[in-house]
Design a protein around this motif. Sequence first.
Motif, short mmCIF file in Angstrom:
data_model
loop_
_atom_site.label_atom_id
_atom_site.label_comp_id
_atom_site.label_asym_id
_atom_site.label_seq_id
_atom_site.Cartn_x
_atom_site.Cartn_y
_atom_site.Cartn_z
N VAL A 124 0.85 -1.19 0.00
CA VAL A 124 0.00 0.00 0.00
C VAL A 124 0.88 1.24 0.00
O VAL A 124 2.06 1.17 0.37
N LEU A 125 0.30 2.34 -0.41
CA LEU A 125 0.99 3.62 -0.33
C LEU A 125 0.58 4.39 0.92
O LEU A 125 1.33 5.22 1.43
N GLU A 126 -0.63 4.14 1.40
CA GLU A 126 -1.16 4.83 2.57
C GLU A 126 -1.67 3.80 3.57
O GLU A 126 -2.34 2.84 3.19
N ARG A 127 -1.36 4.02 4.85
CA ARG A 127 -1.72 3.04 5.89
C ARG A 127 -2.78 3.56 6.86
O ARG A 127 -3.01 2.95 7.89
N GLU A 128 -3.43 4.64 6.51
CA GLU A 128 -4.45 5.21 7.39
C GLU A 128 -5.82 4.62 7.06
O GLU A 128 -6.06 4.13 5.96
N ILE A 129 -6.74 4.75 8.01
CA ILE A 129 -8.12 4.32 7.79
C ILE A 129 -8.80 5.36 6.90
O ILE A 129 -8.79 6.55 7.22
N SER A 130 -9.37 4.90 5.80
CA SER A 130 -10.01 5.83 4.86
C SER A 130 -11.47 6.08 5.23
O SER A 130 -12.11 5.28 5.89
N ILE A 131 -11.96 7.19 4.75
CA ILE A 131 -13.37 7.55 4.98
C ILE A 131 -14.30 6.52 4.33
O ILE A 131 -15.38 6.24 4.85
N GLU A 132 -13.89 5.94 3.20
CA GLU A 132 -14.73 4.93 2.54
C GLU A 132 -14.96 3.73 3.43
O GLU A 132 -16.07 3.20 3.50
N VAL A 133 -13.90 3.29 4.12
CA VAL A 133 -14.02 2.13 5.01
C VAL A 133 -14.95 2.45 6.17
O VAL A 133 -15.83 1.66 6.51
N ILE A 134 -14.80 3.62 6.74
CA ILE A 134 -15.64 4.01 7.88
C ILE A 134 -17.10 4.14 7.47
O ILE A 134 -17.99 3.58 8.13
N LEU A 135 -17.36 4.86 6.38
CA LEU A 135 -18.75 5.07 5.95
C LEU A 135 -19.42 3.75 5.54
O LEU A 135 -20.59 3.52 5.89
N THR A 136 -18.70 2.90 4.84
CA THR A 136 -19.28 1.63 4.43
C THR A 136 -19.56 0.75 5.64
O THR A 136 -20.57 0.06 5.70
N PHE A 137 -18.68 0.78 6.63
CA PHE A 137 -18.91 0.05 7.87
C PHE A 137 -20.18 0.54 8.56
O PHE A 137 -21.03 -0.26 8.97
N ILE A 138 -20.33 1.86 8.66
CA ILE A 138 -21.51 2.44 9.32
C ILE A 138 -22.79 2.08 8.56
O ILE A 138 -23.79 1.72 9.17
N ILE A 139 -22.75 2.14 7.23
CA ILE A 139 -23.93 1.80 6.43
C ILE A 139 -24.31 0.33 6.62
O ILE A 139 -25.48 -0.01 6.81
N GLY A 140 -23.32 -0.56 6.58
CA GLY A 140 -23.59 -1.99 6.79
C GLY A 140 -24.15 -2.26 8.17
O GLY A 140 -25.10 -3.02 8.34
N LEU A 141 -23.56 -1.63 9.18
CA LEU A 141 -24.03 -1.80 10.55
C LEU A 141 -25.45 -1.25 10.71
O LEU A 141 -26.31 -1.90 11.34
N ALA A 142 -25.73 -0.10 10.12
CA ALA A 142 -27.07 0.48 10.19
C ALA A 142 -28.11 -0.43 9.52
O ALA A 142 -29.21 -0.60 10.03
N ALA A 143 -27.74 -1.02 8.38
CA ALA A 143 -28.66 -1.93 7.69
C ALA A 143 -28.96 -3.15 8.55
O ALA A 143 -30.11 -3.56 8.68
N ALA A 144 -27.93 -3.72 9.15
CA ALA A 144 -28.12 -4.90 9.99
C ALA A 144 -28.98 -4.57 11.22
O ALA A 144 -29.92 -5.31 11.56
N ILE A 145 -28.70 -3.45 11.86
CA ILE A 145 -29.48 -3.04 13.04
C ILE A 145 -30.93 -2.77 12.66
O ILE A 145 -31.85 -3.20 13.36
N ALA A 146 -31.15 -2.08 11.56
CA ALA A 146 -32.51 -1.79 11.11
C ALA A 146 -33.25 -3.09 10.81
O ALA A 146 -34.43 -3.24 11.16
N GLY A 147 -32.57 -4.03 10.15
CA GLY A 147 -33.20 -5.32 9.86
C GLY A 147 -33.60 -6.05 11.13
O GLY A 147 -34.71 -6.59 11.23
N PHE A 148 -32.72 -6.06 12.13
CA PHE A 148 -33.04 -6.71 13.41
C PHE A 148 -34.19 -5.99 14.11
O PHE A 148 -35.08 -6.62 14.66
N TYR A 149 -34.17 -4.67 14.07
CA TYR A 149 -35.17 -3.87 14.76
C TYR A 149 -36.58 -4.13 14.21
O TYR A 149 -37.54 -4.25 14.96
#
Length: 166
Positions: A124-149
Amino acid sequence: MTAILQNENFFLILIIFIGLLVVARQLFLLLKISQSKNWNETEGEIVSSKLGVIENFGEVDKSFRAKIKYQYFVDATRLESNRVYYGDKLGSSFKRRYTSLLIKYPVGKKIKVYYNPLNAKQSVLEREISIEVILTFIIGLAAAIAGFYFSDFSGFVEDLRALCKP
């Protein structure tokens, strides 16, 4: 089978499943990012740098991603890679994010490359956590929580039992 497909819980379970898959993938990327912080460093050079365009639904709905290719040497072996950071393969409609990467990594630029000492082809050229990873994680988590709810699993389990009886 039609009872399961007609059951609204089937679609909620599908949303939960997809959400959990997305979360798992992002956790894997976070693990790789964490591991890359201990990787070796070498010098490399950008050999290709262009904007990739993916037409999702015609001219109006496009996704972009930076297509950056670089070469580097490990133990006198020439290697190439196109991974700028973990999460860079996720396309986005935010063209500015990727054009800024193209400006940062023009063809011919000398760069630091971080590579896995156990598998030098991983880099890799960059070793930091990217905004894409964070946002996609949040969207996936929100979908799973909404489905359970919104799920009522009791009716879905009864439909499965009825389907499995001979």
